[in-house]
Design an enzyme around this catalytic site. Structure first.
Site, PDB file in Angstrom:
ATOM      1  N   GLU A   1       1.295  -1.673   0.192  1.00 42.26           N
ATOM      2  CA  GLU A   1      -0.063   0.204   0.013  1.00 42.26           C
ATOM      3  C   GLU A   1       0.707   1.308   0.420  1.00 42.26           C
ATOM      4  O   GLU A   1       1.219   1.480  -1.130  1.00 42.26           O
ATOM      5  CB  GLU A   1      -0.556  -0.204   1.419  1.00 42.26           C
ATOM      6  CG  GLU A   1      -2.209  -0.775   0.835  1.00 42.26           C
ATOM      7  CD  GLU A   1      -3.181  -0.930   1.880  1.00 42.26           C
ATOM      8  OE1 GLU A   1      -3.856   0.078   1.550  1.00 42.26           O
ATOM      9  OE2 GLU A   1      -3.332  -1.639   2.582  1.00 42.26           O
TER      10      GLU A   1
ATOM     11  N   GLU B   1      -0.971  -1.232  13.506  1.00 41.76           N
ATOM     12  CA  GLU B   1      -2.288  -0.191  13.489  1.00 41.76           C
ATOM     13  C   GLU B   1      -3.566  -1.054  13.776  1.00 41.76           C
ATOM     14  O   GLU B   1      -4.747  -0.413  13.590  1.00 41.76           O
ATOM     15  CB  GLU B   1      -2.787  -1.428  11.474  1.00 41.76           C
ATOM     16  CG  GLU B   1      -3.733  -1.501  10.879  1.00 41.76           C
ATOM     17  CD  GLU B   1      -4.168  -1.671   9.532  1.00 41.76           C
ATOM     18  OE1 GLU B   1      -2.868  -3.140   9.190  1.00 41.76           O
ATOM     19  OE2 GLU B   1      -4.637  -1.299   8.445  1.00 41.76           O
TER      20      GLU B   1
HETATM   21  C1  BGC Z   1      -5.034   1.490   5.322  1.00 40.23           C
HETATM   22  C2  BGC Z   1      -5.748   1.910   6.325  1.00 40.23           C
HETATM   23  C3  BGC Z   1      -6.969   3.229   5.730  1.00 40.23           C
HETATM   24  C4  BGC Z   1      -8.078   2.085   5.089  1.00 40.23           C
HETATM   25  C5  BGC Z   1      -9.247   2.915   5.084  1.00 40.23           C
HETATM   26  C6  BGC Z   1      -6.605   0.250   4.731  1.00 40.23           C
HETATM   27  O1  BGC Z   1      -5.411  -0.443   4.228  1.00 40.23           O
HETATM   28  O2  BGC Z   1      -4.263   0.732   5.907  1.00 40.23           O
HETATM   29  O3  BGC Z   1      -5.141   3.171   6.653  1.00 40.23           O
HETATM   30  O4  BGC Z   1      -7.337   4.402   5.725  1.00 40.23           O
HETATM   31  O5  BGC Z   1      -7.571   1.384   4.403  1.00 40.23           O
HETATM   32  O6  BGC Z   1      -9.915   1.835   4.270  1.00 40.23           O
END
Ligand code: BGC
Length: 883
Positions: A454, A741
């Site tokens: 990501e 996270e």
């Molecule tokens: C991200 C997040 C993001 C979220 C929203 C994730 O994959 O890592 O931090 O805000 O998706 O869908």
């Protein structure tokens, strides 16, 4: 110590070379501790080639003051001197140099190597560029340069700058940053040689989850450069350059770099080199669509190095280096590896069962491969990649020792402006984790995480962390730079702010479901268009930035937000990420938690509308009234929909109550009664939840502040000091060195959370550091730019001392306190030209600049630690916290 100017700055540039603005604003910061020092006037001298101009201006302003003279011409360099005058004397003169760029007058082609022939399955191989040229003079050499991809540039074999991954990531369909370098010191009279390495970077390299896609902005990577000496062009990128592949076999941001040291050619960067037959003529290819801009954002750099801490032999016999700190960057060799064979370096944030834990990286190899030869590799590091890691597994280096390798930490090189320390070691570690996650997620753009497939500019993440980021770093240029793309991508998406910026999820290359999701309107994420410019304005008093973003803010509220046609609240068929990742949500469906998504989205909508009204009022925009009226109307509807007359909220959760209390969403009638009722209920809920975190993205950043603001400070500390997961200290107790996270990204038994989405470096939940600085440390801004400061340390829990500092646009603010018996001793420092309101138990006063010491009576808060309400007839509830 008398008052002096500690720094003069041009706009928000870290270095004002090649700037865009013809009439740039100037700011200066102060040092010194003279009491009650205020600026009455200032003097500016502009040393121009036409002579020196002097100005005396009666003004108390020292932040972003207007350019006092005629505009800068393209290429014009001016030495600016500033002196500030107060009643109690003047400062010395302080200097900054400013030079304007070419005002768009770049003459260059985008030059590239071979056209890709292998489709999009493979990354494009980095290549080299080379050109010799003659000059008679070496005075005032300037290189204006950028790339489709990422580049490193050298003159006569010397690297021209310490920037990494230049030109950085922007939405290349709209913007492409150009860099300006002073190259005078690298030039020689006679024959010179300019060379560059080009990699695919964000332009052509793979980006995005679910496999990602390549060549999102174009499939021809290349360089654009324009070199001048004494204001005259001597060289541009054009057909006369040559290109060749070299020692880098491949290099991508996610997957890592492959390097073959036997392919190094000595001297290829020198004018004396006679090009081998493998050098071919470059091709001129189509340039990126985006406008060439000069960014005020600091470039990505190596900001520090980390020594290797430990060498581990894993159960399967692998060799792993532990840096003791999770971070984003690369490895560097401090000594030569063996002279034959292949080194494979795999990176990961954690170990699982003693082996490298790579599953959270998903589709991201994070592997550097080095084919060894007799060529020296001392100081080697990969050029065009970075990894998020604490552990590096190294295969192929027998006898590896700790001194052979170091970690290179990368970040957009923002100035660190905030520090915090207190008597509680675990809270200090928590703070350190926030700082490291902030560092790792500010590499060119604000990202969600720096390790997996990501590393994208998720708007909700930066929206919730911005106030904290602004405490820690001078992020004005960084955020303003990114906001340019936010507005461009939002306009393209009919007013809806895509949830990632730069929005690379475009076109047919991606899975249509992903593309659709990214382009949807989401509260909290899309609200970045209003709330982040406001946060920048508050922290840096940058009204200009607010003006630039006003259109985006209005566009979001007027067109972007999908509303119910009757109520104008959020449309009920618009899915909301809302209180994303609330711990009680099913881990596989983090967007559906215990707090009604629409209740969250609508609370944000009211708040955002109110903030937009404030922005309009500040900028004398006539829509201020319209937004205020709208916010009043929506508040009424909100109460009708979600709140009972006695103040119970339909989602009886911490997030719901925190949003209403923190955003001050109350009807004009009865507000204080409702506020009291909700505050009381919040205290009951945190007690019921045993002070464990039950909030997600919406509630977590504000829960502790809200408790403190509603006379529930003892609950705030109890929550902060809670031991069991989910709590802020639970990852710390498991050895976390960054913010995770999920609260349980690592499970207590040492295995990685089985979820598909598990990172160990996400800054969003680190927004708690705002509470550490503002409430424990005790400094908050009362007026934009910290012109007026609230100094109000709020000791509690078992914290007995704290120390906080922040370098504001005026200078350094400090507050340091300690409890000794029944006395609270406080030392404060307020910068020149600022004032503060000091609020301590039994004392309230307004003070000017200078240092001051206070000592007041201290009465311990007997409400701490609050105790669980034990239910009868069943198991005793745990009461675990870290004293
Ligand atoms: C991200 C997040 C993001 C979220 C929203 C994730 O994959 O890592 O931090 O805000 O998706 O869908």
């Amino acid at each position: 110590m008398s008052v002096q100017i500690s720094r003069v700055q041009v706009e928000q540039y870290p270095l004002a070379l090649g700037i865009d603005e013809s009439s740039p604003r100037l700011s200066w910061r102060f040092s010194g501790n003279s009491p009650n020092w205020t600026q009455k006037s200032y003097d500016v001298k502009l040393h121009r080639s036409s002579g020196t101009e002097e100005f005396h201006i009666d003004s108390s302003q020292n932040v972003l003051v207007p350019w006092p003279s005629k505009p800068l011409a393209p290429r014009e360099s001016v030495k600016v001197e500033v002196k500030s005058n107060g009643d109690a004397g003047s400062t010395e003169w302080s200097t900054v140099n400013v030079e304007r760029g070419l005002d768009g007058g770049y003459e260059w082609d985008l030059i590239s190597g071979e056209a890709p022939s292998h489709g999009e399955d493979k990354s494009q191989r980095p290549f080299r560029l080379r050109k010799t040229f003659q000059i008679d003079s070496t005075t005032k050499g300037r290189l204006y340069i950028t790339a489709a991809g990422v580049y490193e540039v050298y003159l006569n074999g010397k690297k021209v700058s310490t920037d990494l991954l230049a030109p950085g990531w922007t939405d290349y369909n709209y913007h492409l940053n150009v860099q300006t370098y002073d190259i005078s010191q690298y030039l020689v009279q006679g024959e010179n040689c300019i060379t560059a390495w080009i990699g695919d970077g964000w332009y052509c390299g793979r980006l995005g989850f679910h496999g990602g896609r390549r060549s999102l902005y174009g499939d021809r990577m290349g360089l654009m450069a324009h070199l001048e000496v004494e204001g005259k062009r001597v060289l541009s990128t054009d057909q006369s350059w040559q290109w060749a592949y070299g020692s880098i076999i491949s290099s991508e941001l996610y997957d890592g770099e492959e390097y073959d040291s036997s392919l190094e050619e000595p001297d290829w960067q020198l004018a004396s080199y006679t090009a081998e037959s493998n050098w071919k003529k470059v091709e001129v290819v189509e340039k990126p669509k985006g406008e060439i801009i000069i960014s005020q954002a600091p470039p990505v750099k190596e900001i520090t190095t980390l020594p290797a801490k430990e060498i581990i032999t894993t159960p399967s016999g692998k060799t792993i280096i532990d840096f003791g700190q999770n971070f984003a960057g690369v490895l560097r060799f401090k000594s030569n590896p063996p002279s034959s064979g292949t080194l494979t370096i795999r990176h990961a944030e954690v170990l699982e069962k003693g082996e490298l834990g790579v599953r959270p990286l998903r589709d991201c190899k994070a592997t550097d491969i080095i084919h060894l030869s007799k060529t020296s590799m001392k100081e080697w590091q990969p050029k065009f990649t970075f990894h998020g890691f604490r552990y590096a597994e190294i295969t192929g280096w027998d006898g590896l020792s700790l001194n052979d390798i170091e970690g290179v930490v990368m970040q957009s090189a923002m100035e660190r402006t905030g520090t915090f320390e207190c008597s509680h070691p675990l809270i200090n570690q928590l703070h350190s984790n926030v700082v490291w996650s902030t560092i790792g997620n500010t590499i060119s753009v604000p990202t969600d995480c720096p390790q997996r497939d990501e590393r994208l500019g998720w708007t909700g993440d930066i929206q919730v962390i911005t106030p904290t980021l602004n405490f820690l770093f001078d992020a004005a240029g960084f955020l303003n730079g990114w906001m340019k793309d936010t507005y461009a991508d939002q306009k393209e998406n009919k007013g809806i702010v895509p949830v990632v910026i730069p929005n690379m999820f475009q076109g047919p290359k991606f899975n249509p479901a992903d593309v659709d999701q990214i382009h949807q309107a989401h509260a909290i994420w899309g609200d970045v268009a209003v709330l982040t410019p406001e946060a920048i304005y508050q922290a840096f008093d940058d009204e200009g930035a607010l003006r630039v973003q006003l259109e985006g803010a209005k566009l979001w509220l007027d067109k972007g937000v999908r509303r119910d046609s009757e109520t104008r609240l959020w449309a009920r068929d618009q899915f909301q990420l809302a209180d994303w990742l609330a711990p009680k949500a099913d881990p596989t469906v983090p967007g559906i938690g215990p707090t009604d998504n629409y209740l969250v989205a609508d609370a944000y909508l009211i708040y955002t509308t109110r903030v937009c009204a404030r922005i309009c009022a500040k900028l004398n925009d006539p829509d201020a009234k319209r937004y205020d009226q709208e916010a009043d109307k929506l508040t009424e509807l909100y109460y009708h929909e979600y709140v009972t007359p006695s103040g119970r909220v339909t989602s009886d959760t911490q997030t719901a109550l925190a949003l209403l209390l923190h955003f001050d969403i109350f009807p004009s009638k009865d507000g204080s009664r409702l506020k009291k009722a909700m505050g009381k209920r919040l205290g009951e809920l945190v007690t019921r939840d045993l002070w464990q975190v039950s909030t997600g993205f919406a509630g977590t950043p504000i829960i502790l502040q809200t408790l403190a603001d509603n006379d529930l400070l003892h609950h705030a500390y109890r929550m902060l000091q809670a031991r069991d997961c989910p709590s802020w200290l639970s990852p710390v107790l498991l050895g976390a060195t960054t913010i995770w996270e999920r609260w349980d990204s690592m499970l207590a038994d040492g295995t990685i959370n089985p979820g598909d989405m598990t990172s160990f470096n996400h800054y969003a939940l680190g927004s708690v550091a705002y509470f550490l600085h503002a409430y424990i440390g005790g400094i908050r801004l009362l007026e934009p730019g910290w012109k007026k400061v609230l100094i109000k340390p709020q000791p509690g829990g078992t914290v007995t001392s704290a120390k906080v500092s922040h370098i504001s646009p005026y200078g350094t603010i400090k507050c340091e306190w300690v409890i000794e018996g029944d006395r609270l001793k406080v030392n404060i420092s307020v910068p020149p030209n600022c004032s503060a309101r000091v609020e301590l138990p039994g004392l309230e006063e307004e003070v000017g600049s200078g240092e001051k010491t206070y000592e007041v009576d201290w009465v311990k808060d007997e409400r701490f630690p609050p105790k669980p309400v034990q239910p009868g007839f069943c198991a005793t509830l745990p009461d675990n916290w870290v004293p």
